[in-house]
Design a protein around this motif. Structure first.
Motif, PDB file in Angstrom:
ATOM      1  N   GLY A   4       0.633  -1.200  -0.079  1.00  0.00           N
ATOM      2  CA  GLY A   4      -0.065  -0.036  -0.004  1.00  0.00           C
ATOM      3  C   GLY A   4       0.757   1.370   0.096  1.00  0.00           C
ATOM      4  O   GLY A   4       0.018   2.176  -0.431  1.00  0.00           O
ATOM      5  N   PRO A   5       1.937   1.258   0.567  1.00  0.00           N
ATOM      6  CA  PRO A   5       2.903   2.689   0.460  1.00  0.00           C
ATOM      7  C   PRO A   5       3.059   3.177  -0.938  1.00  0.00           C
ATOM      8  O   PRO A   5       3.058   2.521  -1.803  1.00  0.00           O
ATOM      9  N   SER A   6       3.424   4.508  -0.879  1.00  0.00           N
ATOM     10  CA  SER A   6       3.458   5.388  -2.148  1.00  0.00           C
ATOM     11  C   SER A   6       4.972   4.661  -2.757  1.00  0.00           C
ATOM     12  O   SER A   6       4.874   4.783  -4.065  1.00  0.00           O
ATOM     13  N   THR A   7       5.821   4.461  -2.177  1.00  0.00           N
ATOM     14  CA  THR A   7       7.036   4.056  -2.746  1.00  0.00           C
ATOM     15  C   THR A   7       7.586   3.041  -1.984  1.00  0.00           C
ATOM     16  O   THR A   7       7.337   2.525  -0.929  1.00  0.00           O
ATOM     17  N   PRO A   8       8.540   1.939  -2.813  1.00  0.00           N
ATOM     18  CA  PRO A   8       8.949   0.895  -2.114  1.00  0.00           C
ATOM     19  C   PRO A   8       9.959   1.234  -0.874  1.00  0.00           C
ATOM     20  O   PRO A   8      10.529   2.243  -1.024  1.00  0.00           O
ATOM     21  N   GLY A   9       9.898   0.660   0.102  1.00  0.00           N
ATOM     22  CA  GLY A   9      10.602   0.832   1.386  1.00  0.00           C
ATOM     23  C   GLY A   9      10.021   1.815   2.178  1.00  0.00           C
ATOM     24  O   GLY A   9      10.425   1.616   3.389  1.00  0.00           O
ATOM     25  N   GLU A  10       8.855   2.311   1.992  1.00  0.00           N
ATOM     26  CA  GLU A  10       7.928   2.951   2.881  1.00  0.00           C
ATOM     27  C   GLU A  10       7.060   2.085   3.486  1.00  0.00           C
ATOM     28  O   GLU A  10       6.922   0.902   3.200  1.00  0.00           O
ATOM     29  N   SER A  11       6.251   2.595   4.554  1.00  0.00           N
ATOM     30  CA  SER A  11       5.680   1.717   5.231  1.00  0.00           C
ATOM     31  C   SER A  11       4.240   2.608   5.614  1.00  0.00           C
ATOM     32  O   SER A  11       4.475   3.758   5.573  1.00  0.00           O
ATOM     33  N   ILE A  12       2.982   1.859   5.793  1.00  0.00           N
ATOM     34  CA  ILE A  12       1.806   2.563   6.220  1.00  0.00           C
ATOM     35  C   ILE A  12       1.868   2.565   7.802  1.00  0.00           C
ATOM     36  O   ILE A  12       2.018   1.542   8.646  1.00  0.00           O
ATOM     37  N   LEU A  13       1.608   3.781   8.192  1.00  0.00           N
ATOM     38  CA  LEU A  13       1.596   3.945   9.880  1.00  0.00           C
ATOM     39  C   LEU A  13       0.310   4.168  10.368  1.00  0.00           C
ATOM     40  O   LEU A  13       0.064   4.210  11.411  1.00  0.00           O
ATOM     41  N   GLY A  27      -2.189   6.217   5.393  1.00  0.00           N
ATOM     42  CA  GLY A  27      -0.921   7.308   5.349  1.00  0.00           C
ATOM     43  C   GLY A  27       0.127   6.503   5.479  1.00  0.00           C
ATOM     44  O   GLY A  27       0.415   5.795   6.114  1.00  0.00           O
ATOM     45  N   ASP A  28       1.158   7.095   4.808  1.00  0.00           N
ATOM     46  CA  ASP A  28       2.654   6.238   5.009  1.00  0.00           C
ATOM     47  C   ASP A  28       3.600   7.130   5.560  1.00  0.00           C
ATOM     48  O   ASP A  28       3.525   8.440   5.746  1.00  0.00           O
ATOM     49  N   THR A  29       4.832   6.499   5.775  1.00  0.00           N
ATOM     50  CA  THR A  29       6.125   7.235   6.061  1.00  0.00           C
ATOM     51  C   THR A  29       6.548   8.234   5.256  1.00  0.00           C
ATOM     52  O   THR A  29       7.396   9.072   5.876  1.00  0.00           O
ATOM     53  N   ARG A  30       6.189   8.527   4.020  1.00  0.00           N
ATOM     54  CA  ARG A  30       6.609   9.524   3.103  1.00  0.00           C
ATOM     55  C   ARG A  30       5.538  10.404   3.237  1.00  0.00           C
ATOM     56  O   ARG A  30       5.776  11.949   2.562  1.00  0.00           O
ATOM     57  N   GLY A  31       4.614  10.752   4.045  1.00  0.00           N
ATOM     58  CA  GLY A  31       3.439  11.716   4.108  1.00  0.00           C
ATOM     59  C   GLY A  31       2.641  11.762   2.994  1.00  0.00           C
ATOM     60  O   GLY A  31       1.888  12.683   2.732  1.00  0.00           O
ATOM     61  N   GLU A  32       2.369  10.630   2.472  1.00  0.00           N
ATOM     62  CA  GLU A  32       1.423  10.513   1.174  1.00  0.00           C
ATOM     63  C   GLU A  32       0.088   9.884   1.514  1.00  0.00           C
ATOM     64  O   GLU A  32       0.303   8.820   2.534  1.00  0.00           O
ATOM     65  N   ILE A  33      -1.069  10.357   1.372  1.00  0.00           N
ATOM     66  CA  ILE A  33      -2.368   9.742   1.609  1.00  0.00           C
ATOM     67  C   ILE A  33      -2.730   8.841   0.320  1.00  0.00           C
ATOM     68  O   ILE A  33      -2.710   9.421  -0.821  1.00  0.00           O
ATOM     69  N   PRO A  68       6.215  11.489   7.988  1.00  0.00           N
ATOM     70  CA  PRO A  68       5.249  10.550   8.228  1.00  0.00           C
ATOM     71  C   PRO A  68       4.009  10.974   8.553  1.00  0.00           C
ATOM     72  O   PRO A  68       3.884  11.718   9.684  1.00  0.00           O
ATOM     73  N   ILE A  69       3.066  10.153   8.086  1.00  0.00           N
ATOM     74  CA  ILE A  69       1.426  10.494   8.641  1.00  0.00           C
ATOM     75  C   ILE A  69       1.290   9.424   9.791  1.00  0.00           C
ATOM     76  O   ILE A  69       1.540   8.295   9.501  1.00  0.00           O
TER      77      ILE A  69
END
Length: 146
Positions: A4-13, A27-33, A68-69
């Motif tokens: 689900g995250p926007s880019t590889p290596g990111e996480s959903i928080l 919402g992911d660790t890159r700040g994207e919804i 991060p969100i």
């Protein structure tokens, strides 16, 4: 199951769903919804449900924060529309339309009013003009009292 995250290596928080469980809001660790339409995702009349690694339809996505969100919540306002409330480690909490338009940031110096979304533009202009006239009268009274 899907990534689900926007880019590889990111996480959903943070994640939530709307009132009807039609949309999954992440919402992911890159700040994207990212908002996924999960209405028919992994629905099957056969048992067991077949594993599908293809993601559901991505309905909306946007850069909501610079950090991060850590919180997201779906809400409506007096039965009008769908909104997403987000919180981030950038120390801001923001309100968005379900399409990613920013309504406002909580705690900012410049106040905002969600009612403005539901008020016809001509009424808003009339209110602005009314307040301007009140300010001008107040200044005039101050000058006359000197």
């Amino acid at each position: 199951m899907f990534y689900g995250p926007s880019t590889p290596g990111e996480s959903i928080l943070a994640m939530c769903s709307d009132a009807t469980n039609r949309f999954l809001i992440c919402g992911d660790t890159r700040g994207e919804i990212r908002i996924w339409n999960i209405e028919d995702y992994c629905c099957s009349i056969t048992s067991p449900v077949q594993y599908d690694s293809a993601p559901p339809l991505l309905a909306h996505s946007w850069q909501a924060h610079l950090s991060p969100i850590i919180f997201c919540e779906w809400t409506d306002y007096k039965g009008h529309g769908s909104f997403v409330l987000t919180g981030s480690t950038d120390h801001t909490t923001r309100l968005w339309t379900i399409n990613g338009e920013e309504i406002g940031i909580f705690g900012q110096r410049q106040p905002w009013d969600i009612e403005a979304l539901f008020t016809p533009k001509n009424e808003i202009q009339e209110e602005i003009e009314k307040r301007q006239q009140q300010r001008e009268k107040s200044i005039e009274r101050e000058i006359l009292s000197l």
